[in-house]
Write a protein that holds these residues in place. Structure first.
Motif: not given
Length: 305
Positions: A206-208, A210-211, A228, A231
């Protein structure tokens, strides 16, 4: 800021079956189904992602432009758009197809059987990117699949800001197509289920995901939404209305409210709050483009934040 809404226009035809589907389905005969349901009537609503978002944004005082296709039976929809002050100038008419249509039958326990005819949605809306200036914001929502894949590429070639809102089209998008659409978008908008589906299709955490976008909004149903941005993650609350009747179209109402905030120069967080308030009015009614509110009613509910 000019808002262009790329997506679908559709007629939603909703039928009420007063009994239970399960009473008419024989478990040992599911491979030989031949069933007729006598319904109490049919209600036709104006729908489609582009139409629903445009309706909400107009209620919020915006001036949306729709890029979508519609069939030869477009007259009722165009009359509705005109009544609400929404332009049909950039809607492409496909003369030998019906307008996209959902045929939804609901039994007395809210189980649904739906048939969907894409009709005119099978064709590109033919958005002319040469007419868009650098201040334009393109919203790419579920509609013609080719448009959903190609419009992000064209937007990036011209350095145009766009919001990617894949919604129910996600299962039809391939991994590379999906990543190309997310990469470089100003904002990715999904619900929690759709975010999990993106993770599964791409193999990314998920973090990838979002980035890879400028910002991401994940809607969480009755639990609100999460923004989001830069950061950090901010929880956006829900705004309970008088009653919760039907969640259909609430997500599109949220998007319309959000866009109105961006047009007014508000921050993403402030815009999300406007979206949440707008969605609270939508869930009070059965259908999509059937709710309304005055500015006073909106501000009163907003003040509960």
């Amino acid at each position: 800021m000019k808002i262009i809404l790329s997506g679908s226009l559709a007629y939603d035809r909703i039928m009420d079956f007063p009994e239970l589907f399960s009473d008419h389905l024989l478990p040992d005969k599911l491979d030989e189904i031949n069933i007729s349901f006598m319904v109490n009537g049919v209600t036709e609503n104006f729908g489609g992602t582009a139409g629903n978002i445009a309706y909400a944004l107009k209620l919020m005082g915006g001036d949306p432009e729709i890029s979508a296709t519609i069939g030869f039976d477009h007259h009722r929809y165009f009359k509705w758009l005109q009544k609400n002050g929404i332009s049909s100038e950039h809607i492409h008419i496909v003369e030998d197809e019906w307008t996209a249509g959902a045929y939804i039958t609901t039994d007395r326990k809210d189980n649904q059987i739906t048939g969907f005819n894409p009709g005119a949605m099978k064709y590109s809306s033919r958005l002319n990117f040469d007419t868009l200036d650098r201040d334009s914001l393109l919203v790419i929502s579920p509609g013609n699949l080719e448009d959903m894949v190609e419009y992000p590429k064209k937007a990036k070639e011209r350095d145009l800001k766009y919001i990617f809102d894949p919604g129910q089209a996600l299962p039809m998008l391939q991994k590379e197509e999906l990543l190309n659409c997310i990469d470089g978008c100003m904002l990715l908008m999904v619900n929690d289920y759709e975010m999990n589906l993106i993770q599964k299709k791409t193999g990314l955490a998920r973090e990838e995901i979002i980035a890879r976008s400028g910002s991401t909004i994940v809607t969480l149903g009755h639990e609100g939404s999460r923004l989001h941005n830069n950061g950090s993650a901010v929880k956006i609350p829900v705004f309970p209305g008088t009653k919760a009747t039907d969640p259909t179209g609430a997500g599109d109402a949220y998007r319309g409210g959000l866009l109105s905030g961006l047009v007014e120069g508000k921050t993403l967080e402030e815009s999300c709050i406007l979206g949440s308030v707008c969605a609270s009015f939508a869930v009070e009614h059965y259908g999509t483009q059937v709710y309304s509110f005055s500015r006073e009613e909106f501000n009163t509910r907003l003040s509960l934040h």
